[in-house]
Design an enzyme around this catalytic site. Structure first.
Site, PDB file in Angstrom:
ATOM      1  N   GLU A   1      44.046  46.777  34.293  1.00  0.00           N
ATOM      2  CA  GLU A   1      45.113  46.176  34.771  1.00  0.00           C
ATOM      3  C   GLU A   1      46.358  46.451  34.138  1.00  0.00           C
ATOM      4  OE1 GLU A   1      43.855  41.957  34.641  1.00  0.00           O
ATOM      5  OE2 GLU A   1      41.762  42.756  34.784  1.00  0.00           O
TER       6      GLU A   1
ATOM      7  N   HIS B   1      45.745  43.395  38.934  1.00  0.00           N
ATOM      8  CA  HIS B   1      44.372  42.937  38.302  1.00  0.00           C
ATOM      9  C   HIS B   1      43.577  43.994  39.334  1.00  0.00           C
ATOM     10  CE1 HIS B   1      40.907  41.203  37.275  1.00  0.00           C
ATOM     11  NE2 HIS B   1      41.606  40.139  36.822  1.00  0.00           N
TER      12      HIS B   1
END
Ligand code: TA6
Length: 303
Positions: free
Chosen positions: A272, A168
């Site tokens: 991500e 992330h």
């Protein structure tokens, strides 16, 4: 070869007694990794400039996950399952992996750290699957940052398990209105702002004028994040991770997050490398690998 033999790592007691490891490369670039979450919180280039975003409101207090850097979303991305948002790997204490099975040979002067997370009795109560998750974090000679994840099903019950995953990554940008993401043109995406409905990207590149929260599906292995004000391009190369999530919370959501400054959405973008649409299944004894390589150049490149 063990981590301690190979790499000059610095161990630092940080905020709230949390331990972090600093990797330094001879040309001056560096990376900081908290054992809490195996969380990369800093990636600096050879001039000492920070390339990742960390919220100024971050308090580094477990079990709260760290806001910024590179959270590891495992074994669940977002709310796509019964676990807490983005799974539990980001708020567990990882251990040093002293004797990891070999990975394909690296250039010799690379600096790396091996970490490991194994399912605990407590974890098995909420996710009843035995696993071993090995993460190698490598700082390359040019300051590139590589993350290689290896997840193995260590169950003895003969049963497969399934998971979703994301690195992330929060990139630091000068001004979100000057940012463009390239490599996602013409792709289908699930829009989290519209009940995960499926759309097709129409633009030549992705720019930001309001909240963006999308899961781009089956993307190319290379994505570019261009920061026009800084004249800087981040390149993301990924392997084993077909999807790409793009997120900027914009003003309203930023204000609603306790660990995020009201205006900080202007200075970050999450892009991500992920495996979301098609969850990964591992039979007992099987291993999955997912790799992300980040590099940065101080000019505007085509992806
Ligand atoms: O990856 C995008 C996303 O799933 C968004 O929907 C947003 O909620 C974000 O992650 C942050 O999640 P967190 O649990 O860290 O607040």
């Amino acid at each position: 070869m063990s981590t301690s033999e190979r790499t000059p790592l610095e161990f630092v007691k940080s905020v709230n007694g949390l331990e972090k490891v600093v990797l330094r490369e001879i040309h001056g670039s560096s990376v900081e990794v908290y054992l809490y979450g195996a969380h990369v919180t800093s990636w600096k280039n050879e001039h000492g400039e920070e390339l990742l975003f960390i919220s100024s409101k971050e308090i580094f207090k477990p079990p709260k996950p760290i806001r910024g850097g590179i959270p590891i979303c495992f074994p669940q991305f977002s709310n796509l399952g019964p676990l807490e948002l983005h799974g539990f790997a980001r708020n567990r204490l990882w251990a040093l992996d002293d004797d990891p099975p070999p990975l394909p040979p690296d250039v010799t002067n690379k600096v790396f750290l091996d970490l490991i997370l194994r399912s605990t009795t407590e974890d098995l109560k909420i996710w009843p699957h035995s696993f071993e998750y090995r993460l190698r974090i490598t700082l390359g000679p040019g300051g590139d940052l590589m993350l290689t994840s290896r997840v193995r099903n260590t169950g003895t019950d003969g049963k497969p398990f399934t998971f979703t995953f994301a690195y992330h990554t929060y990139f630091s940008v000068s001004d979100i209105s000057e940012v463009r993401v390239e490599g996602l043109e013409t792709l289908d995406y699930l829009d989290n702002c519209q009940k995960r409905e499926r759309f097709t990207e129409q633009g030549d590149s992705l720019t930001f004028e309001s909240e963006v929260d999308r899961i781009y599906l089956s993307t190319p292995t290379k994505i570019a994040v261009m920061d026009h004000e800084k004249k800087r391009t981040f390149l993301i190369r990924k392997d084993g991770l077909p999807d790409a999530v793009v997120w900027n919370p914009w003003d309203k959501k930023a204000k609603a997050m306790a660990d995020f400054g009201d205006d900080e959405y202007k200075h970050m973008v999450c892009v991500e490398a992920a495996a979301v649409e098609k969850p990964i299944t591992l039979k007992p004894g099987e291993e999955w690998r997912g790799r992300q390589e980040l590099s940065v150049v101080n000019k505007l490149l085509d992806s």
